[in-house]
Design an enzyme around this catalytic site. Structure first.
Site, PDB file in Angstrom:
ATOM      1  CE  LYS A 152      -2.135  -0.990   3.846  1.00  0.00           C
ATOM      2  NZ  LYS A 152      -1.589  -2.301   4.204  1.00  0.00           N
ATOM      3  CG  PHE A 250     -10.538  -1.471   0.689  1.00  0.00           C
ATOM      4  CD1 PHE A 250      -9.938  -0.742  -0.320  1.00  0.00           C
ATOM      5  CD2 PHE A 250      -9.738  -2.180   1.565  1.00  0.00           C
ATOM      6  CE1 PHE A 250      -8.565  -0.707  -0.455  1.00  0.00           C
ATOM      7  CE2 PHE A 250      -8.351  -2.157   1.435  1.00  0.00           C
ATOM      8  CZ  PHE A 250      -7.765  -1.416   0.427  1.00  0.00           C
ATOM      9  N   GLY A 254     -16.487   7.971  -1.248  1.00  0.00           N
ATOM     10  CA  GLY A 254     -15.687   9.130  -1.631  1.00  0.00           C
ATOM     11  C   GLY A 254     -15.807   9.420  -3.108  1.00  0.00           C
ATOM     12  CB  CYS A 261      -2.385  -1.022  -7.689  1.00  0.00           C
ATOM     13  SG  CYS A 261      -0.635  -1.150  -7.270  1.00  0.00           S
TER      14      CYS A 261
END
EC number: 1.1.1.22
Length: 436
Positions: A152, A250, A254, A261
């Site tokens: 990440k 997750f 938004g 990715c």
């Protein structure tokens, strides 16, 4: 162990530095001579918390070196990682030209048994093609392994040092054991090293990213529905997230996902499904939802000011990068939104703690840059919050109100509470909540 990492971008540099930190001797190779010279001088080409210190320390201790010569790296190493870019081609597939070019050079440089590891995110069948290319260029014995990364951005060092799992796709027990030995110090906490075939490993990476992207698009679809029916998505999210079968991660609504990715891998997986005549209807819709979500704030802005009334308005922007903790602008939701505002004649003054330089490539002279968050607010008709950097979470709202001409906030990351915004005297629009 002696390790060569070809490609000194985000994945390659993080991998090289972390392997060196655990006592291995690593040489990072890149064709960009300026990048290599900068790395030798301690100049890091990307922003990633903790990476600079790791690179500088291991280079100083002679565990981490840099070169432009693939031959030098291959001849002196047992394990060679391919970590070059695989950008999206025009048809949505992964562009593997760099991977194949490196494979050819590796084949010409092999001087004994080697394990070649595909670290780049590559579609099903790439390991077989890499093996074929190398075979045409060497008589020496070698094996090809698929070892997808699960880093990440903004937390890559911790992800690499303490991985939830290490996936090793190997069709040779000898090669699989050698790569597992390299990773053994990273999983002393008991997290698994999962061994499988190369094809399964290649697909695992895409399946993981596509599923996470699906959760994001699903969350955004439900949030949009919440606005229509009068529900509060934050309440819905909590109700969903406490279900152990779903989980909390997750599910934040938004303005869509971006980065290096998810967008690229979703498109590549769709293309792979087409190549094998296997439909992925859900994944196709995930991508469509995400592209629509990126300009959802524009619809709210246009509804508020009126169609054709954006021209001449000044918008303060907090955050440009696709997520906090990185300067990565690839596929950032800020790009289509701000370009659309620019097309409508808006004036834009933006601030991002680290992404100014990388954002200039996308915006050219279309936006102005502020020296800090509050400088961006001077005379603004509205504030757009597009990246949830920590420094934006508890701002001085009384100061914001004094600096702005208009008192309206469009929050693309749901950072503020509507009741608090009402109390502070702002008109407030977010995702999945009733407007104030």
């Amino acid at each position: 162990m002696k390790v060569c990492v070809i490609g000194s971008g985000y994945v390659g540099l993080v991998a090289g530095a972390c392997f060196a930190e655990y006592g291995n001797h690593v040489i990072c190779v890149d064709k960009d001579s300026k990048k290599i010279e900068d790395l030798k001088k301690g100049i890091i080409p990307i922003y990633e918390p903790g990476l600079s210190e790791l690179v500088l320390n291991n280079h100083k201790e002679n565990r981490l070196g840099f070169s432009t010569s693939i031959q030098e790296g291959v001849e002196g190493s047992e394990i060679i990682f391919i970590a070059v870019g695989t950008p999206t081609s025009e048809d949505g597939s992964a562009d593997l030209s760099a991977v194949f070019a490196v494979a050819e050079q590796i084949g010409k440089s092999i001087n004994g048994y080697k394990v070649i590891v595909d670290k780049s995110t590559v579609p099903v069948g790439t390991a077989a093609k890499v093996r074929e290319i190398i075979s045409k260029n060497t008589k020496h014995e070698f094996d090809v392994v698929s070892n997808p990364e699960f880093l990440k951005e903004g937390a890559a060092i911790d992800d690499f040092m303490r991985p939830e799992r290490v996936v090793i796709g190997a069709d040779s027990e000898r090669a699989g054991e050698l790569v597992a030995q390299l990773y053994a110090p990273f999983v002393l906490n008991g997290n698994p090293i999962i061994k499988m075939g190369t094809v399964s490993a290649e697909l695992t990476k895409y399946a993981c990213n596509a599923f996470l992207a699906t959760k994001i698009s699903f969350a955004n679809e439900i949030a949009n529905l919440c606005e229509t029916v009068g529900a509060d998505y934050e309440d819905v999210r909590k109700g969903m997230g406490t279900d152990s079968r779903i989980g909390r991660q997750f599910l934040y609504a938004g303005i869509g996902y971006g980065g290096s990715c998810f967008p690229k891998d979703v498109r590549a997986l769709i293309r792979t499904s087409e190549n094998f005549s296997s439909s992925l209807r859900i994944i196709r819709e995930v991508e469509r939802v995400n592209e629509d979500q990126k300009v959802r704030l524009f619809t709210k802005i246009e509804d508020f000011f009126g169609k054709g009334q954006i021209k001449g308005k000044t918008f303060a922007v907090w955050g440009l990068a696709f997520k906090p903790g990185t300067d990565d602008m690839r596929e950032a939701p800020s790009i289509p939104l701000l370009l659309k505002l620019h097309e409508e004649g808006a004036k834009i003054k933006a601030f991002d703690p680290v992404a100014k330089e990388t954002s200039e490539y996308y915006f050219k002279d279309k936006i102005d840059y502020a020296k800090d968050a509050y400088d961006a607010l001077e005379g603004a008709d509205a504030l757009l919050l597009l990246t949830e950097w920590r420094e934006f979470r508890e701002p001085d709202f009384s100061r914001i109100k004094k600096l702005m001409k208009g008192h309206v906030i469009f929050d693309g990351r749901n950072q503020y509470r509507p009741d608090h915004m009402k109390k502070e005297g702002f008109k407030y629009f977010s995702i999945g909540k009733k407007a104030v």
